[in-house]
Design an enzyme around this catalytic site. Structure first.
Site, PDB file in Angstrom:
ATOM      1  N   ARG A 292       0.816  -1.211   0.000  1.00  0.00           N
ATOM      2  CA  ARG A 292       0.000   0.000   0.000  1.00  0.00           C
ATOM      3  C   ARG A 292       0.862   1.278   0.000  1.00  0.00           C
ATOM      4  NH1 ARG A 292      -2.500  -3.537  -1.497  1.00  0.00           N
ATOM      5  NH2 ARG A 292      -4.508  -4.322  -0.763  1.00  0.00           N
TER       6      ARG A 292
ATOM      7  N   SER B  65     -11.742  -0.120   2.285  1.00  0.00           N
ATOM      8  CA  SER B  65     -11.181  -0.529   3.576  1.00  0.00           C
ATOM      9  C   SER B  65     -10.611   0.677   4.304  1.00  0.00           C
ATOM     10  CB  SER B  65     -10.086  -1.576   3.373  1.00  0.00           C
ATOM     11  OG  SER B  65     -10.620  -2.747   2.793  1.00  0.00           O
TER      12      SER B  65
ATOM     13  N   GLU C  78      -5.692   3.098   6.377  1.00  0.00           N
ATOM     14  CA  GLU C  78      -5.330   3.062   4.966  1.00  0.00           C
ATOM     15  C   GLU C  78      -5.808   4.329   4.263  1.00  0.00           C
ATOM     16  OE1 GLU C  78      -6.393   0.410   0.977  1.00  0.00           O
ATOM     17  OE2 GLU C  78      -6.479  -0.512   2.950  1.00  0.00           O
TER      18      GLU C  78
END
Length: 321
Positions: A178, A228, A303
């Site tokens: 990520r 998410s 995130e």
């Protein structure tokens, strides 16, 4: 000395940098349907306008943010005192050349997955249901089913601070879980080449349909959300499972603050049930982080990113308070 607004107004008189709107609510430009107005929303119509706009912004130290599909971002309630550069429809071309696919930054990821499946190319099935642009996916090195978009990247075409074209190889993108160089630099993603593999069209289609069915079953796709909210760290996963399981085990599934709710369907999603504000979402995230810390002594890193009033991007909630 002129402030940046006067400077930018002067620039708009001199140059055509695309379609310009003032004081535009960003609610309709984000998947969470949350956010105050942007001082300026500019949508360049071609690469030349985008390069010129980016160069001018950098030269004059004008606050800016690049927005595409608007997933994975929470915009503050007061609004954004800066220039929001919108990269969408004018930069959405998908070109298949053998087993290499060139995609512009604004291309919608599910459309890319569908296009390459029709060409009997495998490698994008995992992204079939990801609601975002390919530029955003590359920026975050996003993906699903233990795959990331970096697995398919050959190169990424960018615009640097001088407005010049710069091509980065996969290794130069410094991809991580990520993460990518684009989160740590001022390089603007323009397009990318993806290396895919020849496959069986029917098998690819079946795989995609199963992934989409699973996503519909697991995730609250019909309610405004950002995707998410929390990252899945290796240590947390080994000890306690995925973020959704952790939050559910903490008894927080369905908890609400204002119009924001921990999804009843998947606890790693926060949904906008009714006119939720950014403050509602932040308060809910703080509740989750605080309980994870007090009960399990773990940190749950976010995130999703936060766009503040000064047009700066940061982690959604810093620390554990």
């Amino acid at each position: 000395m002129k402030n940046w607004i006067e400077t930018f107004e002067g620039i708009l008189v001199q140059y055509d940098v695309g379609d310009v709107s003032r004081d535009v609510s960003l609610k309709e430009f984000t998947t969470w349907k949350i956010g105050g107005p942007a001082k300026y929303l500019v949508e360049p119509r071609n690469t030349e306008q985008l390069s010129l706009l980016y160069k001018i912004i950098q030269e004059n130290d004008i606050p800016y943010f690049v927005l595409s599909a608007g997933s994975n971002i929470l915009v503050n309630d007061e609004g954004v005192n800066g220039v929001v550069i919108l990269i969408r429809h004018y930069f959405s071309k998908i070109e298949v050349i053998g087993d290499v696919v060139n995609v512009q930054a604004g291309a919608w990821v599910p459309r890319i997955a569908l296009t390459v499946s029709h060409a009997s190319l495998s490698g994008m099935e995992h992204a079939a249901g990801i609601p975002g642009s390919i530029g955003g996916l590359i920026y975050m090195n996003g993906g699903s089913l233990r795959r990331s978009i970096s697995d398919s990247i050959i190169s990424v075409a960018t615009i640097d601070v001088t407005g010049s074209y710069r091509l980065l190889t996969n290794s130069e993108c410094e991809f991580s879980y990520r993460g990518s160089i684009f989160q740590r630099s001022n390089l603007l993603i323009l397009s990318a080449d993806l290396q895919l593999a020849q496959g069986n069209r029917s098998s690819i289609r079946k795989s995609m349909l199963k992934i989409l069915r699973d996503r519909r079953h697991k995730f609250p796709l019909k309610m405004p959300n950002c995707g998410s909210v929390f990252l899945s760290s290796t240590n947390n996963y080994s000890a306690h499972g995925a973020p959704g399981k952790i939050i559910e085990d903490l008894g927080l599934k369905g908890v609400m603050v204002g119009g924001a709710q921990v999804s009843q369907k998947h606890a790693n999603f926060i949904v906008n049930v009714q006119s939720a504000t950014a403050e509602n979402v932040i308060s809910l995230i703080k509740i989750i982080k605080k309980k994870a810390k007090s009960k399990l002594n773990i940190d749950l890193p976010c995130e999703v990113k936060y766009l503040n009033e000064e047009c700066r991007v940061s982690q959604l909630v810093e620390g554990d308070d």
